[in-house]
Design a protein around this motif. Structure first.
Motif, PDB file in Angstrom:
ATOM      1  N   UNK A  65       1.041 -12.683  -4.514  1.00  0.00           N
ATOM      2  CA  UNK A  65       2.000 -12.565  -3.485  1.00  0.00           C
ATOM      3  C   UNK A  65       2.926 -11.392  -3.614  1.00  0.00           C
ATOM      4  N   UNK A  66       3.337 -10.999  -4.679  1.00  0.00           N
ATOM      5  CA  UNK A  66       4.066  -9.838  -4.848  1.00  0.00           C
ATOM      6  C   UNK A  66       3.360  -8.557  -4.440  1.00  0.00           C
ATOM      7  N   UNK A  67       1.865  -8.387  -4.764  1.00  0.00           N
ATOM      8  CA  UNK A  67       1.206  -7.521  -4.372  1.00  0.00           C
ATOM      9  C   UNK A  67       1.315  -7.253  -2.775  1.00  0.00           C
ATOM     10  N   UNK A  68       0.738  -8.516  -2.217  1.00  0.00           N
ATOM     11  CA  UNK A  68       0.771  -8.445  -0.587  1.00  0.00           C
ATOM     12  C   UNK A  68       2.436  -7.913  -0.179  1.00  0.00           C
ATOM     13  N   UNK A  69       3.371  -8.524  -0.627  1.00  0.00           N
ATOM     14  CA  UNK A  69       4.684  -8.296  -0.055  1.00  0.00           C
ATOM     15  C   UNK A  69       5.049  -6.965  -0.126  1.00  0.00           C
ATOM     16  N   UNK A  70       4.911  -6.185  -1.332  1.00  0.00           N
ATOM     17  CA  UNK A  70       4.931  -4.863  -1.303  1.00  0.00           C
ATOM     18  C   UNK A  70       4.359  -4.108  -0.140  1.00  0.00           C
ATOM     19  N   UNK A  71       3.057  -4.315  -0.186  1.00  0.00           N
ATOM     20  CA  UNK A  71       2.297  -3.663   0.809  1.00  0.00           C
ATOM     21  C   UNK A  71       2.715  -3.943   2.211  1.00  0.00           C
ATOM     22  N   UNK A  72       3.092  -4.909   2.585  1.00  0.00           N
ATOM     23  CA  UNK A  72       3.562  -5.446   3.957  1.00  0.00           C
ATOM     24  C   UNK A  72       5.100  -4.875   4.438  1.00  0.00           C
ATOM     25  N   UNK A  73       5.926  -4.808   3.170  1.00  0.00           N
ATOM     26  CA  UNK A  73       7.309  -4.479   3.504  1.00  0.00           C
ATOM     27  C   UNK A  73       7.593  -3.241   3.540  1.00  0.00           C
ATOM     28  N   UNK A  74       6.975  -2.639   2.513  1.00  0.00           N
ATOM     29  CA  UNK A  74       7.395  -0.908   2.256  1.00  0.00           C
ATOM     30  C   UNK A  74       7.091  -0.315   3.735  1.00  0.00           C
ATOM     31  N   UNK A  75       7.984   0.514   3.912  1.00  0.00           N
ATOM     32  CA  UNK A  75       8.028   1.336   5.072  1.00  0.00           C
ATOM     33  C   UNK A  75       8.565   2.781   4.610  1.00  0.00           C
TER      34      UNK A  75
END
Length: 423
Positions: A123-133
């Motif tokens: 979940x943390x892995x996906x959240x980092x990828x999806x929220x980092x801009x």
């Protein structure tokens, strides 16, 4: 950053050395030559990417870091600055680069621990990828970048096998049996005949599935007794695991055609030259891991944004006039500045003098600009200097001159207390 190495017609090859290490609040060791591959003259490295986890975050350390560099940054730059490497002062765990027109994202992470928290790690892995801009970029979302290098203490563990079996497998260097139960690796090829594979995590996570990793031909890097190569002998007797990892993901690019503009995938590729742990370091309960890559690319952008011209330098009383040119699409700002540095600088804030481009410009014609930099108090020296142009819009150094020498003087304090540029 630059490279003189070529690979094919109008192509370039950049060598990148990536290091990840959970230092467990320890101070730097005396020698990092092996970890940084300083004695391997065949590597000819262009870029270092160094990510640390669990630096000392006590209140004294935080106050010290606010006023000075932390001990690890100071130590690493003591080693690397004589080799002409410069540390950019970046906050956070994600750094976005534009490299010859390609977008590269570098991520250092520390995911949740314990074997039972695998889904929380995902979940943390996906959240980092999806929220980092990346603000101010043409392609802000890092999932659209041409290359992502992701590393850190990912805390993935070895499931099912007991402590005794894992330790015996490590003792006998039988790592392949452990790969299948590693939470990152699990049958990358459907046959599993010649290569370990897709992780247990990858089986359930489509984003993680897109990342690649080198073969784990080194022992698990966690958990060790400090100052030894013995796995945990405490009462807890934690099971060894490959928690420290380096992954990468190349953006899938279709071949260019009439309806699919863009470079063919063959014009941008990454190959892993080496992936290993460094058992000689015992300051932490983790061993550091490094990966060395060759990045082959055909530049999409050939002209630098800023060209500084030290050959056109000349002085008037206490000022030195600097000439520079910029590309037509360069996003200039009055808060851009040009810094004068001694060769061997450690950081972009190590300038000996500077000039705000907006305040110091004296001439502008045919894309040629001229500014004055105060050199009144630079002491007599035989040191060589160079110039760096810092773009406020891009938050990066976008132009570096060749080394040169200047007339003597001495550096003075600013009597008006003018604000100095900080990164």
């Amino acid at each position: 950053m630059s490279s003189r190495k070529l690979s094919g017609p109008k192509g370039r090859r950049l060598s990148i050395h990536v290091v990840t290490w959970n230092v467990a609040s320890a101070a730097p060791p005396r020698d990092l030559s092996d970890l940084l591959q300083l004695n391997n003259r065949n590597l000819n490295l262009d870029i270092y990417v160094i990510g640390l986890q669990e630096l000392n975050s006590g209140i004294i350390s935080l106050l010290s870091d606010a006023a000075f560099n932390d001990s690890w940054s100071s130590f690493l730059m003591d080693v690397l600055s004589p080799l002409s490497f410069i540390k950019g002062n970046k906050g956070g765990v994600n750094i976005c680069l534009k490299l010859y027109g390609y977008y590269v994202s570098i991520i250092n992470c520390h995911l949740p621990p314990h074997i039972s928290n695998n889904y929380q790690r995902l979940e943390h892995f996906d959240r980092i990828l999806e929220m980092q801009n990346c603000e101010g970029r043409d392609i802000p979302n890092i999932l659209d970048h041409d290359l992502i290098i992701w590393f850190g203490d990912m805390n993935f563990r070895i499931e099912d096998f007991g402590l005794h079996f894992v330790r015996e497998s490590i003792k006998n260097r039988c790592y392949s049996g452990l790969w299948e139960k590693d939470q990152v690796w699990w049958g990358r090829l459907s046959s599993r005949a010649s290569h370990p594979g897709l992780s247990i995590a990858k089986k359930h996570d489509p984003l993680l599935r897109e990342f690649q990793e080198g073969r784990l031909l080194f022992p698990p890097t966690y958990k060790f007794d400090r100052n030894s190569n013995d796995y945990d002998t405490s009462e807890k007797k934690r099971k060894p695991a490959w928690t420290d990892r380096i992954l990468w993901r190349l953006k899938r690019q279709p071949c260019a055609g009439p309806d699919t503009p863009g470079p063919p995938a063959s014009h941008f590729s990454l190959s892993l030259r080496g992936y290993s742990s460094h058992m000689m370091y015992g300051i932490s309960d983790h061993k550091p891991v490094s990966g060395t890559f060759d990045l082959e690319l055909k530049p999409l952008v050939s002209a630098p944004l800023i060209v500084l011209m030290p050959e056109d330098l000349w002085t008037v009383e206490n000022d030195m006039m600097v000439s520079y040119s910029s590309t037509s699409d360069f996003p200039s700002s009055p808060w851009d500045w040009i810094g004068l540095y001694k060769v061997g600088l450690r950081d972009v804030n190590d300038y000996v003098s500077y000039a705000w481009v907006g305040d110091s410009k004296v001439s502008c014609s045919d894309n040629l600009n001229q500014v004055y930099i105060d050199i009144s108090n630079i002491p007599t020296t035989e040191d060589e200097f160079l110039l760096c142009y810092y773009s406020n819009s891009l938050r990066s150094v976008v132009g570096i001159s060749r080394p040169f020498q200047i007339p003597p003087g001495s550096l003075r304090e600013d009597p008006l207390g003018e604000a100095q540029p900080q990164i």
